[in-house]
Scaffold this active site. Structure first.
Site, short mmCIF file in Angstrom:
data_model
loop_
_atom_site.label_atom_id
_atom_site.label_comp_id
_atom_site.label_asym_id
_atom_site.label_seq_id
_atom_site.Cartn_x
_atom_site.Cartn_y
_atom_site.Cartn_z
N ASP A 1 0.81 -1.22 0.00
CA ASP A 1 0.00 0.00 0.00
C ASP A 1 0.85 1.26 0.00
OD1 ASP A 1 -2.37 -1.40 -0.07
OD2 ASP A 1 -2.68 -1.36 2.09
N LYS B 1 -14.21 5.80 1.45
CA LYS B 1 -14.22 4.38 1.78
C LYS B 1 -13.32 4.06 2.96
CE LYS B 1 -13.27 2.96 -2.45
NZ LYS B 1 -13.02 2.06 -3.60
#
Length: 342
Positions: free
Chosen positions: A223, A323
């Site tokens: 990530d 989100k």
């Protein structure tokens, strides 16, 4: 059966599939966006070998799970998703007997599974680490430890830490340097690139430095590639290679493609590799129109690139940051970023 809607969240699906099966709950899981294309069949196969029936349906996409998991050995490929392991770590202690998780071929991003294992232990389940995975007792009941102090999310903080490298200083508060989060590697990676991160009484502060091109294996912290790619794109005369990133093609977007497309649209130079990216640095980006591809990390990448562009950035589907980081745009403006809805 119950019908959990996982939205676009791969972690929600992969955590709850084995938990529902361990509790004998018949469920039909639904979702949208890229979720139907994201890997899950290996987890379902391991569950089906241990007492569960799973059916993947199309149009509309859904996964129907019936039956109850039975204790046993759960074999999983270690190079697809550590979330498979995390879901089983949560579920298997609820079964009547002992179970074992075997990560075949080694487990990439093992730190994320270790975060789950540590939390399971804090809730009263004492597992045993093995050479290939975990051995878990059965017949357990989770027990609340009372109050928990949880540090901030290093993967989100990474974008602000990069901003500090490029135009700091920037201080990020609430981060735990002792955390099991693999993304805490951001501090060392930025230091290798020439940034100047430092622990201060207020938090982690990063000052600008002369950034260098490096070769970084991000298999343990995938990530971090989007913010690191931004840092690499904004130092002229450098070449940075990111390797070990093949699994990024199975995220909310194909992140090797979407990071490359976003930076290229804003004037950067990026080349996709089979399992990574090569980024050539420049002193300024040009700006332009980019699309988040519905991926929160691509939206944050484009937002943090905008102050370093000679022209404006038009970002499509900017709201997908909600989100995982609903306060992103408020924090962005707090740090001086300018936004205008179109």
């Amino acid at each position: 059966p119950i019908r959990p809607d996982c939205g676009e969240s791969g972690s929600t699906l992969r955590f709850l599939l084995p938990v529902a099966a361990a509790m004998g709950i018949n469920a039909v899981f639904t979702g949208k966006g890229r979720l139907p294309q994201r890997p899950v069949r290996e987890l379902l196969a391991a569950m089906e070998q241990n007492g569960v029936t799973a059916e993947v349906r199309q149009e509309p996409w859904e996964i129907a799970v019936t039956g109850t998991l039975t204790p046993g050995v759960f074999r999983l490929p270690g190079k697809v998703s550590s979330q498979y392991v995390s879901g089983l770590l949560l579920a298997l202690p609820l079964l009547a007997g002992e179970s074992e998780i075997v990560a075949c071929g080694g487990l990439e991003s093992a730190g994320y599974a270790e975060m789950t294992a540590e939390m399971v232990r804090r809730f009263g389940v004492n597992w045993e680490k093995t050479a290939t995975g975990w051995h878990l007792p059965g017949g357990e009941q989770y027990k609340s430890p009372g109050r928990l102090a949880l540090g901030g999310d290093w993967s989100h903080a990474a974008f602000w830490l990069v901003a500090g490298c490029l135009a700091g200083p920037v201080t990020v508060t609430g981060l735990d340097l002792q955390t099991h989060q693999p993304d805490r590697a951001m501090v060392e990676l930025l230091r290798q690139m020439g940034g100047k991160p430092e622990q201060t009484p207020a938090g982690i502060t990063v000052w600008p430095g002369r950034l260098y091109g490096i070769t970084a294996d991000v298999s343990g912290c995938p990530d971090l590639l989007p913010p690191l790619a931004l840092a690499a794109a904004l130092r002229p005369g450098t070449e940075t290679r990111f390797t070990g990133a093949a699994r990024l093609r199975d995220k909310e977007s194909d992140r090797l493609a979407s990071v490359s497309a976003a930076l290229t649209a804003l004037g950067g130079r990026v080349r996709q590799e089979p399992e990574g990216l090569t980024v050539w640095g420049t002193d300024r980006l040009t700006g332009g129109e980019a699309h988040s591809c519905g991926d929160h990390r691509i939206a944050m990448l484009c937002a943090c690139a905008a102050p370093f562009c000679t022209g404006p950035v038009l970002l499509r589907d900017a709201g997908c940051t909600d989100k995982s980081y609903p306060g992103f745009w408020a924090d962005y403006r707090r740090l001086g970023g300018q936004t205008e809805e179109v």
